[in-house]
Design an enzyme around this catalytic site. Structure first.
Site, PDB file in Angstrom:
ATOM      1  CE  LYS A  69      21.993 -47.188  17.975  1.00 24.81           C
ATOM      2  NZ  LYS A  69      21.062 -46.229  17.386  1.00 24.81           N
TER       3      LYS A  69
ATOM      4  CE  LYS B 238      30.952 -39.869  19.920  1.00 26.05           C
ATOM      5  NZ  LYS B 238      30.132 -40.166  18.757  1.00 26.05           N
TER       6      LYS B 238
ATOM      7  CE  LYS C 283      22.592 -38.152  23.397  1.00 27.14           C
ATOM      8  NZ  LYS C 283      22.122 -37.061  22.576  1.00 27.14           N
TER       9      LYS C 283
END
Ligand code: TRP
Length: 336
Positions: free
Chosen positions: A115, A197, A200
């Site tokens: 991140k 994967k 969203k």
């Protein structure tokens, strides 16, 4: 809550509309586990602040996720369902646990490193402290088990380390939780890049199915799913696209993989994609309908949230007082 059952805690961030992958990998499990455990489910809105969010959107997404969980079958009478920020003990216990957590171990977390790269312009202390807040979430409720995705396993390990560290330093206080990681079948891949994967946050909307997509959209996305040119419906490591569709079809219908292969033996990809699309669309249509219904009854959702926060707050504060006492924070005697 009954005490003969074990306690289960899980949470999800209100960072967007959950996908079919989230449904098959996590939400369906949350629903199933409700009878076996005392379940405590939280919407991790505080975690969400570790990356930049539009405040208005965060508020709307939080309510939407609550409605979605109920629509999927999380029963607020059976399980405790609440917003993390409504129970201040989560932030309070995080502070105490911070005094036991080392910057070195937090800096080594895979998700923190990923991140930090992805949000290089906003590497804040919250991002680094994310797993400690997660530990507080879990430890406040004495959770025995925590269903999580593989990507959260490292965070659960840290939770266990912090619990053990606290117990060793101040005497037995926290339950050391065990992870429950769903089986391989539950990993749903992107429809556009089946090596990744389903997510969203993928900028390509055709790569995922959202639980609030309408029927037509769902079918269209499956029609466009990336497959190979071999045209045989067979589950195999060298056919990730078609294998993903077989996994999805099997997970939604509850049939096993070989059953699905047999059913579509000799059929073409086009026909199979439509069958998967229609099956998924039919499965999520009631969820979408119920979610929209719930969202139009804000008073009900507010009530669920308040009840959830009361129940969770009661349990969390019991643990927090014990922790405050053990670490030596002075508390005035209360008149009975
Ligand atoms: N970090 C988790 C996720 O993104 C969400 C979460 C927050 C969580 N607190 C938790 C999961 C406690 C399990 C237990 O998936």
């Amino acid at each position: 809550m009954q005490t003969d059952k074990k306690t289960l805690f899980s949470a999800a961030q209100p960072s967007g509309v959950p996908t079919l992958g989230n449904y098959l990998g996590a939400i369906k499990n949350w629903v199933m586990l409700q009878d076996e455990y005392n379940c405590i489910y939280s919407i991790a809105d505080l975690h969400c602040l570790t990356v930049r969010r539009e405040p208005k959107e965060l508020r709307a997404k939080s309510l939407e996720l609550l409605a979605l969980y109920i629509a999927c079958g999380v029963d607020p009478e059976k399980s405790c369902l609440f917003m993390q920020s409504h129970v201040p003990a989560h932030a309070e216990l995080t502070w105490i646990l911070n005094t036991l957590a080392y910057p070195g171990e937090l800096g080594r977390m895979t998700q923190f490193k990923d991140k930090s790269k992805k949000h290089a312009d906003n590497v804040n202390m919250g991002l680094m402290d994310y797993p400690v807040l997660m530990a507080a979430d879990i430890l406040l409720y004495g959770a025995d088990v925590v269903p999580i995705g593989v990507d959260q396993k490292q965070h659960l390990e840290l939770t266990r380390d912090l619990a053990i560290r606290f117990n060793n330093r101040y005497s037995e206080t926290f339950v050391v939780p065990e992870p429950i990681i769903p089986g391989i079948g539950a990993k749903i891949m992107s429809l556009q890049d089946p090596e990744r994967k389903m997510s969203k946050s993928d900028p390509n909307e055709n790569s995922y199915v959202s639980l609030l997509d309408d029927e037509e959209t769902v079918i269209r996305k499956f029609k466009r799913a990336v497959t190979d040119s071999d045209n045989s419906i067979r589950f195999s490591a060298d056919k990730p696209g078609i294998s993903n569709l077989i996994t999805i079809y099997s997970a939604v219908t509850g049939e096993n993989i070989s059953c699905t292969e047999e059913k579509f033996a000799g059929k073409g990809y086009g026909e199979f994609k439509i069958a998967v699309g229609e099956t998924v669309a039919a499965a999520i249509a009631p969820v979408r309908k119920k979610t929209l219904e719930l969202l139009s009854d804000k008073a009900y959702l507010d009530e669920v949230m308040k009840n959830g926060a009361d129940r969770a707050g009661y349990l969390a504060n019991k643990t927090l007082s014990k922790v405050y006492r053990k670490v030596g924070l002075y508390s005035p005697e209360r008149k009975k």
